[in-house]
Design a protein around this motif. Structure first.
Motif, PDB file in Angstrom:
ATOM      1  N   SER A 196       0.820  -1.208   0.000  1.00 35.90           N
ATOM      2  CA  SER A 196       0.000   0.000   0.000  1.00 35.90           C
ATOM      3  C   SER A 196       0.862   1.270   0.000  1.00 35.90           C
ATOM      4  O   SER A 196       0.379   2.336  -0.374  1.00 35.90           O
ATOM      5  N   ARG A 197       2.126   1.167   0.405  1.00 37.65           N
ATOM      6  CA  ARG A 197       3.011   2.327   0.370  1.00 37.65           C
ATOM      7  C   ARG A 197       3.253   2.811  -1.055  1.00 37.65           C
ATOM      8  O   ARG A 197       3.457   3.995  -1.286  1.00 37.65           O
ATOM      9  N   ASN A 198       3.252   1.894  -2.009  1.00 34.46           N
ATOM     10  CA  ASN A 198       3.571   2.233  -3.393  1.00 34.46           C
ATOM     11  C   ASN A 198       2.345   2.562  -4.228  1.00 34.46           C
ATOM     12  O   ASN A 198       2.477   2.913  -5.394  1.00 34.46           O
ATOM     13  N   LYS A 199       1.158   2.465  -3.677  1.00 30.93           N
ATOM     14  CA  LYS A 199      -0.060   2.654  -4.458  1.00 30.93           C
ATOM     15  C   LYS A 199      -0.115   4.033  -5.106  1.00 30.93           C
ATOM     16  O   LYS A 199      -0.440   4.154  -6.289  1.00 30.93           O
ATOM     17  N   LYS A 200       0.213   5.081  -4.357  1.00 33.24           N
ATOM     18  CA  LYS A 200       0.145   6.430  -4.912  1.00 33.24           C
ATOM     19  C   LYS A 200       1.110   6.602  -6.088  1.00 33.24           C
ATOM     20  O   LYS A 200       0.747   7.159  -7.124  1.00 33.24           O
ATOM     21  N   LYS A 201       2.340   6.103  -5.943  1.00 34.14           N
ATOM     22  CA  LYS A 201       3.325   6.214  -7.031  1.00 34.14           C
ATOM     23  C   LYS A 201       2.865   5.450  -8.265  1.00 34.14           C
ATOM     24  O   LYS A 201       3.004   5.936  -9.388  1.00 34.14           O
ATOM     25  N   PHE A 202       2.301   4.257  -8.065  1.00 38.46           N
ATOM     26  CA  PHE A 202       1.849   3.457  -9.202  1.00 38.46           C
ATOM     27  C   PHE A 202       0.640   4.093  -9.878  1.00 38.46           C
ATOM     28  O   PHE A 202       0.508   4.057 -11.105  1.00 38.46           O
ATOM     29  N   ASP A 203      -0.263   4.698  -9.092  1.00 36.14           N
ATOM     30  CA  ASP A 203      -1.408   5.382  -9.686  1.00 36.14           C
ATOM     31  C   ASP A 203      -0.968   6.575 -10.517  1.00 36.14           C
ATOM     32  O   ASP A 203      -1.497   6.815 -11.603  1.00 36.14           O
ATOM     33  N   GLU A 204       0.000   7.325 -10.013  1.00 37.41           N
ATOM     34  CA  GLU A 204       0.528   8.463 -10.777  1.00 37.41           C
ATOM     35  C   GLU A 204       1.192   7.990 -12.067  1.00 37.41           C
ATOM     36  O   GLU A 204       1.012   8.587 -13.126  1.00 37.41           O
ATOM     37  N   ALA A 205       1.955   6.915 -11.983  1.00 37.45           N
ATOM     38  CA  ALA A 205       2.624   6.386 -13.176  1.00 37.45           C
ATOM     39  C   ALA A 205       1.614   5.854 -14.189  1.00 37.45           C
ATOM     40  O   ALA A 205       1.817   5.984 -15.400  1.00 37.45           O
ATOM     41  N   ALA A 206       0.518   5.280 -13.702  1.00 36.32           N
ATOM     42  CA  ALA A 206      -0.502   4.743 -14.610  1.00 36.32           C
ATOM     43  C   ALA A 206      -1.216   5.855 -15.367  1.00 36.32           C
ATOM     44  O   ALA A 206      -1.691   5.649 -16.485  1.00 36.32           O
ATOM     45  N   ASN A 207      -1.288   7.047 -14.791  1.00 40.24           N
ATOM     46  CA  ASN A 207      -1.991   8.163 -15.427  1.00 40.24           C
ATOM     47  C   ASN A 207      -1.088   9.039 -16.284  1.00 40.24           C
ATOM     48  O   ASN A 207      -1.573   9.984 -16.900  1.00 40.24           O
ATOM     49  N   LEU A 208       0.199   8.762 -16.342  1.00 39.44           N
ATOM     50  CA  LEU A 208       1.113   9.587 -17.131  1.00 39.44           C
ATOM     51  C   LEU A 208       0.733   9.690 -18.610  1.00 39.44           C
ATOM     52  O   LEU A 208       0.779  10.792 -19.165  1.00 39.44           O
ATOM     53  N   PRO A 209       0.339   8.620 -19.285  1.00 40.43           N
ATOM     54  CA  PRO A 209      -0.024   8.766 -20.704  1.00 40.43           C
ATOM     55  C   PRO A 209      -1.218   9.702 -20.911  1.00 40.43           C
ATOM     56  O   PRO A 209      -1.286  10.417 -21.913  1.00 40.43           O
TER      57      PRO A 209
END
Length: 57
Positions: A28-41
């Motif tokens: 759960s610590r990485n969820k925010k970073k992964f969500d941001e990376a998923a929205n980059l395109p």
């Protein structure tokens, strides 16, 4: 050490590494970073559309 022992040790090392990566990926610590990376395109697409509108004006 024979080939069977070395193969077993290698299998255990790979399995432990796999479990570590899975735990890291679903942490759960990485969820925010992964969500941001998923929205980059999509962010790039919005910037591209706004620059098209600027060029048309």
């Amino acid at each position: 050490m024979d080939q069977g022992t070395i193969g077993s040790i290698f299998t255990v090392i790979v399995f432990v590494s796999f479990v570590g990566v899975v735990i890291w990926a679903f942490s759960s610590r990485n969820k925010k970073k992964f969500d941001e990376a998923a929205n980059l395109p999509f962010e790039d697409e919005e910037k591209h559309e706004s620059s098209k509108k600027d060029q048309e004006s």
